[in-house]
Design an enzyme around this catalytic site. Sequence first.
Site, short mmCIF file in Angstrom:
data_model
loop_
_atom_site.label_atom_id
_atom_site.label_comp_id
_atom_site.label_asym_id
_atom_site.label_seq_id
_atom_site.Cartn_x
_atom_site.Cartn_y
_atom_site.Cartn_z
CG HIS A 107 17.25 46.10 -28.24
ND1 HIS A 107 18.61 46.30 -28.38
CD2 HIS A 107 17.00 46.18 -26.92
CE1 HIS A 107 19.14 46.48 -27.19
NE2 HIS A 107 18.20 46.42 -26.28
CG HIS A 109 13.50 46.84 -23.67
ND1 HIS A 109 14.03 45.73 -23.06
CD2 HIS A 109 14.57 47.59 -24.04
CE1 HIS A 109 15.36 45.82 -23.05
NE2 HIS A 109 15.72 46.95 -23.65
P1 5GP Z 1 19.44 46.57 -23.49
O1 5GP Z 1 20.09 46.48 -22.14
O2 5GP Z 1 20.51 46.56 -24.54
O3 5GP Z 1 18.47 47.69 -23.64
O4 5GP Z 1 18.54 45.29 -23.66
C1 5GP Z 1 19.05 44.04 -23.95
C2 5GP Z 1 18.01 43.05 -23.49
O5 5GP Z 1 18.37 41.80 -24.02
C3 5GP Z 1 17.91 42.91 -21.97
O6 5GP Z 1 16.59 43.16 -21.54
C4 5GP Z 1 18.32 41.46 -21.72
O7 5GP Z 1 17.56 40.86 -20.70
C5 5GP Z 1 18.08 40.80 -23.06
N1 5GP Z 1 18.95 39.69 -23.38
C6 5GP Z 1 20.27 39.56 -23.09
N2 5GP Z 1 20.73 38.40 -23.60
C7 5GP Z 1 19.70 37.80 -24.22
C8 5GP Z 1 19.57 36.57 -24.94
O8 5GP Z 1 20.51 35.80 -25.11
N3 5GP Z 1 18.35 36.27 -25.44
C9 5GP Z 1 17.27 37.11 -25.27
N4 5GP Z 1 16.11 36.72 -25.80
N5 5GP Z 1 17.35 38.27 -24.59
C10 5GP Z 1 18.56 38.61 -24.08
#
Ligand code: 5GP
Length: 146
Positions: A107, A109
Amino acid sequence: MSLDGHYDPSNIFGKILRGEMPSAKVFENDDVYAFMDVFPQTRGHTLVIPKRSQARNFLEESPLQLGALMQGVQIVAKAVRSALNPDGLVITQFNGTAAGQTVFHLHFHVIPRWEGQAVGRHASGGMADPSELRALAAEIAAKIEA
Ligand code: 5GP
């Protein structure tokens, strides 16, 4: 989780894609799905994910899918800008736990920034109000030009 391993379909974003968990949808096409981050680092923090991929991270994605994904990221980033009028936009992406990744479905951001306004902590701030997120998603969705 390291950079090596297998895609686990039970990850949160896999569940969102299958409709097993709710999300505040911003945009969808054949290749990508975009929705609001529930722990937003700023107002309007949006996530863009590939729909048909089993890539856990950037390194595992096929170049073809990556092209479509990046197009989706740009479509969403432009809509975030148009809807919320930020002074800047951070587009970021983490690979592996050591780099800060917490969900193991590739993903990007999209994080709008305003001069003088602090950014919240990554994946560990407060949970946003779901109805506010849906309203924001609608505001951004209205500005999508795809
Ligand atoms: P990562 O840490 O893997 O780069 O980003 C994961 C993102 O997913 C984080 O920014 C976190 O806030 C978001 N996130 C975690 N759980 C959920 C969820 O259940 N729903 C949504 N919409 N975002 C989530």
